[in-house]
Design a protein around this motif. Structure first.
Motif, PDB file in Angstrom:
ATOM      1  N   ASP A   1      -5.699  14.174   0.283  1.00 29.74           N
ATOM      2  CA  ASP A   1      -4.875  14.679  -0.816  1.00 29.74           C
ATOM      3  C   ASP A   1      -3.425  14.989  -0.423  1.00 29.74           C
ATOM      4  O   ASP A   1      -2.722  15.671  -1.156  1.00 29.74           O
ATOM      5  CB  ASP A   1      -5.514  15.913  -1.471  1.00 29.74           C
ATOM      6  CG  ASP A   1      -6.857  15.580  -2.098  1.00 29.74           C
ATOM      7  OD1 ASP A   1      -7.026  14.447  -2.594  1.00 29.74           O
ATOM      8  OD2 ASP A   1      -7.756  16.448  -2.083  1.00 29.74           O
ATOM      9  N   LYS A   2      -2.966  14.491   0.706  1.00 29.47           N
ATOM     10  CA  LYS A   2      -1.584  14.727   1.136  1.00 29.47           C
ATOM     11  C   LYS A   2      -0.639  13.692   0.525  1.00 29.47           C
ATOM     12  O   LYS A   2      -1.016  12.558   0.249  1.00 29.47           O
ATOM     13  CB  LYS A   2      -1.462  14.663   2.661  1.00 29.47           C
ATOM     14  CG  LYS A   2      -2.238  15.728   3.393  1.00 29.47           C
ATOM     15  CD  LYS A   2      -1.619  17.080   3.232  1.00 29.47           C
ATOM     16  CE  LYS A   2      -2.319  18.102   4.107  1.00 29.47           C
ATOM     17  NZ  LYS A   2      -1.837  19.450   3.874  1.00 29.47           N
TER      18      LYS A   2
ATOM     19  N   HIS B   1      -3.994   5.744   3.256  1.00 32.42           N
ATOM     20  CA  HIS B   1      -4.716   5.834   1.980  1.00 32.42           C
ATOM     21  C   HIS B   1      -6.224   5.866   2.219  1.00 32.42           C
ATOM     22  O   HIS B   1      -6.942   6.627   1.567  1.00 32.42           O
ATOM     23  CB  HIS B   1      -4.343   4.674   1.056  1.00 32.42           C
ATOM     24  CG  HIS B   1      -3.079   4.900   0.292  1.00 32.42           C
ATOM     25  ND1 HIS B   1      -2.926   5.912  -0.634  1.00 32.42           N
ATOM     26  CD2 HIS B   1      -1.904   4.240   0.316  1.00 32.42           C
ATOM     27  CE1 HIS B   1      -1.709   5.869  -1.148  1.00 32.42           C
ATOM     28  NE2 HIS B   1      -1.060   4.862  -0.573  1.00 32.42           N
ATOM     29  N   SER B   2      -6.709   5.055   3.154  1.00 31.06           N
ATOM     30  CA  SER B   2      -8.146   5.032   3.432  1.00 31.06           C
ATOM     31  C   SER B   2      -8.625   6.363   4.014  1.00 31.06           C
ATOM     32  O   SER B   2      -9.805   6.697   3.929  1.00 31.06           O
ATOM     33  CB  SER B   2      -8.504   3.873   4.372  1.00 31.06           C
ATOM     34  OG  SER B   2      -8.068   4.154   5.684  1.00 31.06           O
ATOM     35  N   MET B   3      -7.712   7.131   4.591  1.00 29.67           N
ATOM     36  CA  MET B   3      -8.036   8.452   5.126  1.00 29.67           C
ATOM     37  C   MET B   3      -7.981   9.531   4.050  1.00 29.67           C
ATOM     38  O   MET B   3      -8.244  10.697   4.340  1.00 29.67           O
ATOM     39  CB  MET B   3      -7.071   8.798   6.267  1.00 29.67           C
ATOM     40  CG  MET B   3      -7.207   7.914   7.490  1.00 29.67           C
ATOM     41  SD  MET B   3      -5.851   8.169   8.677  1.00 29.67           S
ATOM     42  CE  MET B   3      -6.180   9.850   9.240  1.00 29.67           C
ATOM     43  N   GLY B   4      -7.569   9.148   2.829  1.00 29.26           N
ATOM     44  CA  GLY B   4      -7.564  10.107   1.729  1.00 29.26           C
ATOM     45  C   GLY B   4      -6.205  10.545   1.234  1.00 29.26           C
ATOM     46  O   GLY B   4      -6.116  11.430   0.368  1.00 29.26           O
ATOM     47  N   ALA B   5      -5.119   9.965   1.759  1.00 29.68           N
ATOM     48  CA  ALA B   5      -3.785  10.346   1.283  1.00 29.68           C
ATOM     49  C   ALA B   5      -3.648  10.039  -0.208  1.00 29.68           C
ATOM     50  O   ALA B   5      -4.117   9.004  -0.681  1.00 29.68           O
ATOM     51  CB  ALA B   5      -2.709   9.599   2.065  1.00 29.68           C
TER      52      ALA B   5
ATOM     53  N   ARG C   1       7.190  15.187  -4.866  1.00 32.82           N
ATOM     54  CA  ARG C   1       6.130  15.703  -4.018  1.00 32.82           C
ATOM     55  C   ARG C   1       6.059  15.033  -2.657  1.00 32.82           C
ATOM     56  O   ARG C   1       5.991  13.812  -2.570  1.00 32.82           O
ATOM     57  CB  ARG C   1       4.793  15.474  -4.710  1.00 32.82           C
ATOM     58  CG  ARG C   1       4.233  16.689  -5.325  1.00 32.82           C
ATOM     59  CD  ARG C   1       2.864  16.335  -5.818  1.00 32.82           C
ATOM     60  NE  ARG C   1       2.165  17.577  -6.008  1.00 32.82           N
ATOM     61  CZ  ARG C   1       1.078  17.703  -6.701  1.00 32.82           C
ATOM     62  NH1 ARG C   1       0.526  16.659  -7.240  1.00 32.82           N
ATOM     63  NH2 ARG C   1       0.518  18.862  -6.842  1.00 32.82           N
ATOM     64  N   TYR C   2       6.030  15.838  -1.614  1.00 34.40           N
ATOM     65  CA  TYR C   2       5.757  15.383  -0.260  1.00 34.40           C
ATOM     66  C   TYR C   2       5.357  16.623   0.527  1.00 34.40           C
ATOM     67  O   TYR C   2       5.914  17.701   0.324  1.00 34.40           O
ATOM     68  CB  TYR C   2       6.962  14.686   0.380  1.00 34.40           C
ATOM     69  CG  TYR C   2       8.276  15.399   0.171  1.00 34.40           C
ATOM     70  CD1 TYR C   2       8.671  16.407   1.043  1.00 34.40           C
ATOM     71  CD2 TYR C   2       9.103  15.088  -0.886  1.00 34.40           C
ATOM     72  CE1 TYR C   2       9.866  17.084   0.855  1.00 34.40           C
ATOM     73  CE2 TYR C   2      10.302  15.763  -1.083  1.00 34.40           C
ATOM     74  CZ  TYR C   2      10.679  16.758  -0.216  1.00 34.40           C
ATOM     75  OH  TYR C   2      11.850  17.430  -0.402  1.00 34.40           O
ATOM     76  N   ASN C   3       4.345  16.505   1.370  1.00 31.06           N
ATOM     77  CA  ASN C   3       3.933  17.673   2.145  1.00 31.06           C
ATOM     78  C   ASN C   3       3.499  17.342   3.571  1.00 31.06           C
ATOM     79  O   ASN C   3       2.927  18.186   4.249  1.00 31.06           O
ATOM     80  CB  ASN C   3       2.852  18.480   1.419  1.00 31.06           C
ATOM     81  CG  ASN C   3       1.672  17.640   0.978  1.00 31.06           C
ATOM     82  OD1 ASN C   3       1.418  16.584   1.533  1.00 31.06           O
ATOM     83  ND2 ASN C   3       0.969  18.107  -0.031  1.00 31.06           N
TER      84      ASN C   3
ATOM     85  N   PHE D   1       0.789  -1.218   0.000  1.00 32.40           N
ATOM     86  CA  PHE D   1       0.000   0.000   0.000  1.00 32.40           C
ATOM     87  C   PHE D   1       0.829   1.280   0.000  1.00 32.40           C
ATOM     88  O   PHE D   1       0.267   2.366   0.022  1.00 32.40           O
ATOM     89  CB  PHE D   1      -0.971  -0.006   1.183  1.00 32.40           C
ATOM     90  CG  PHE D   1      -1.993  -1.102   1.069  1.00 32.40           C
ATOM     91  CD1 PHE D   1      -3.069  -0.979   0.204  1.00 32.40           C
ATOM     92  CD2 PHE D   1      -1.866  -2.270   1.805  1.00 32.40           C
ATOM     93  CE1 PHE D   1      -4.008  -1.992   0.073  1.00 32.40           C
ATOM     94  CE2 PHE D   1      -2.807  -3.285   1.696  1.00 32.40           C
ATOM     95  CZ  PHE D   1      -3.879  -3.140   0.829  1.00 32.40           C
ATOM     96  N   TYR D   2       2.146   1.168  -0.009  1.00 37.67           N
ATOM     97  CA  TYR D   2       2.970   2.369  -0.145  1.00 37.67           C
ATOM     98  C   TYR D   2       3.547   2.403  -1.553  1.00 37.67           C
ATOM     99  O   TYR D   2       3.626   1.401  -2.239  1.00 37.67           O
ATOM    100  CB  TYR D   2       4.049   2.458   0.936  1.00 37.67           C
ATOM    101  CG  TYR D   2       4.864   1.202   1.149  1.00 37.67           C
ATOM    102  CD1 TYR D   2       6.014   0.953   0.421  1.00 37.67           C
ATOM    103  CD2 TYR D   2       4.492   0.262   2.110  1.00 37.67           C
ATOM    104  CE1 TYR D   2       6.772  -0.195   0.632  1.00 37.67           C
ATOM    105  CE2 TYR D   2       5.223  -0.882   2.334  1.00 37.67           C
ATOM    106  CZ  TYR D   2       6.365  -1.109   1.584  1.00 37.67           C
ATOM    107  OH  TYR D   2       7.101  -2.243   1.793  1.00 37.67           O
ATOM    108  N   ASP D   3       3.936   3.605  -1.968  1.00 33.47           N
ATOM    109  CA  ASP D   3       4.354   3.812  -3.355  1.00 33.47           C
ATOM    110  C   ASP D   3       5.849   3.680  -3.583  1.00 33.47           C
ATOM    111  O   ASP D   3       6.287   3.426  -4.706  1.00 33.47           O
ATOM    112  CB  ASP D   3       3.903   5.208  -3.818  1.00 33.47           C
ATOM    113  CG  ASP D   3       2.413   5.374  -3.674  1.00 33.47           C
ATOM    114  OD1 ASP D   3       1.674   4.632  -4.323  1.00 33.47           O
ATOM    115  OD2 ASP D   3       1.981   6.236  -2.871  1.00 33.47           O
TER     116      ASP D   3
END
Length: 195
Positions: A149-150, A173-177, A73-75, A26-28
Motif C-alpha cells: 500500500d505504499k 507492484h508485485s510486492m504490494g505497492a 501522494r508519495y510516502n 508498470f510505473y504510473d
C-alpha cells in the motif's frame, strides 16, 4: 542546462515523439530532469566516474521540487539498486545518492532494501533494447521490505530504454505497492531510440 520537461511524456518518460504509453509500462508517472547530452551528460559521468556528487544534489533538488508541485501522494523513496561489488568499487550507488537527497528534501523515508540485484558480467548500457529487458528481468528481484500500500518514488540516474525502471516498477507492484512513479536525472531518449 536546459530542463526539457515539456519534451517528455509525463506518464512514460519517453520523448513525445517516442511515447510508450500504449505499451505495457508498470510505473504510473515519470519525471525526467534533462536530456543525456552536454552538461547533463558530463554531470552523470562525473557522478559515475569522478566521485563528484554535485550533480546528484542538483537533480535531487529539481526532482523534489517537481514532485512536490505535481504529485499528491508519495510516502517512500526507493533507488534502483547497484550490486555490492560495483558499489564497493565506486564507493556509492549514484541512484541512492539522488534518492537520499530527495528523501531529505521531501521528508520521506528511503528504503534501500526493497529491491535487490544479482551480479552480472553484462553491462546494461552495452546491450540491445531486447537484451536490456532480458538482462533486467534476470538481475532485479524483490527485497525484504514491507511496501504494501505504499506510494513509491523509484529513482535512477539515467533512462535509456526504460527496461530497468519498468522491471523494477513491476517488482514493486508485485510486492504490494499502490503506485510507483519514476524520478530520473537524465534520459537518452532524444538522442536515440535504437538502444
Amino acid at each position: 542546462m536546459e530542463n526539457p520537461s515539456d519534451k517528455f511524456c509525463k506518464f512514460c518518460g519517453f520523448t513525445l515523439e517516442h511515447c510508450q504509453c500504449g505499451k505495457e509500462i508498470f510505473y504510473d508517472r515519470a519525471f525526467i530532469c534533462y536530456i543525456y547530452e552536454g552538461l547533463a551528460r558530463q554531470g552523470v559521468l562525473s557522478l559515475k566516474c569522478a566521485d563528484n556528487l554535485n550533480f546528484a544534489y542538483h537533480v535531487g533538488e529539481l526532482l523534489s521540487e517537481r514532485i512536490q508541485n505535481e504529485v499528491v501522494r508519495y510516502n517512500l523513496i526507493v533507488p534502483v539498486p547497484m550490486h555490492l561489488r560495483k558499489k564497493l568499487k565506486r564507493g556509492y550507488n549514484q541512484a541512492e545518492i539522488i534518492a537520499s537527497d530527495m528523501s531529505k528534501r521531501l521528508n520521506v523515508p528511503l528504503d534501500t532494501k526493497a529491491l535487490k540485484i544479482r551480479y552480472s558480467k553484462n553491462v546494461q548500457h552495452t546491450l540491445s533494447k531486447a537484451d536490456r529487458l532480458k538482462n533486467a528481468q534476470q538481475l532485479y528481484y524483490a527485497g525484504n521490505s514491507d511496501i504494501k500500500d505504499k506510494y513509491i518514488i523509484l529513482v535512477d540516474d539515467i533512462m535509456t530504454t526504460g527496461s530497468t525502471l519498468n522491471v523494477c516498477s513491476n517488482i514493486l507492484h508485485s510486492m504490494g505497492a499502490k503506485s510507483v512513479i519514476v524520478a530520473v536525472a537524465t534520459s537518452g531518449q532524444l538522442k536515440t531510440n535504437t538502444e
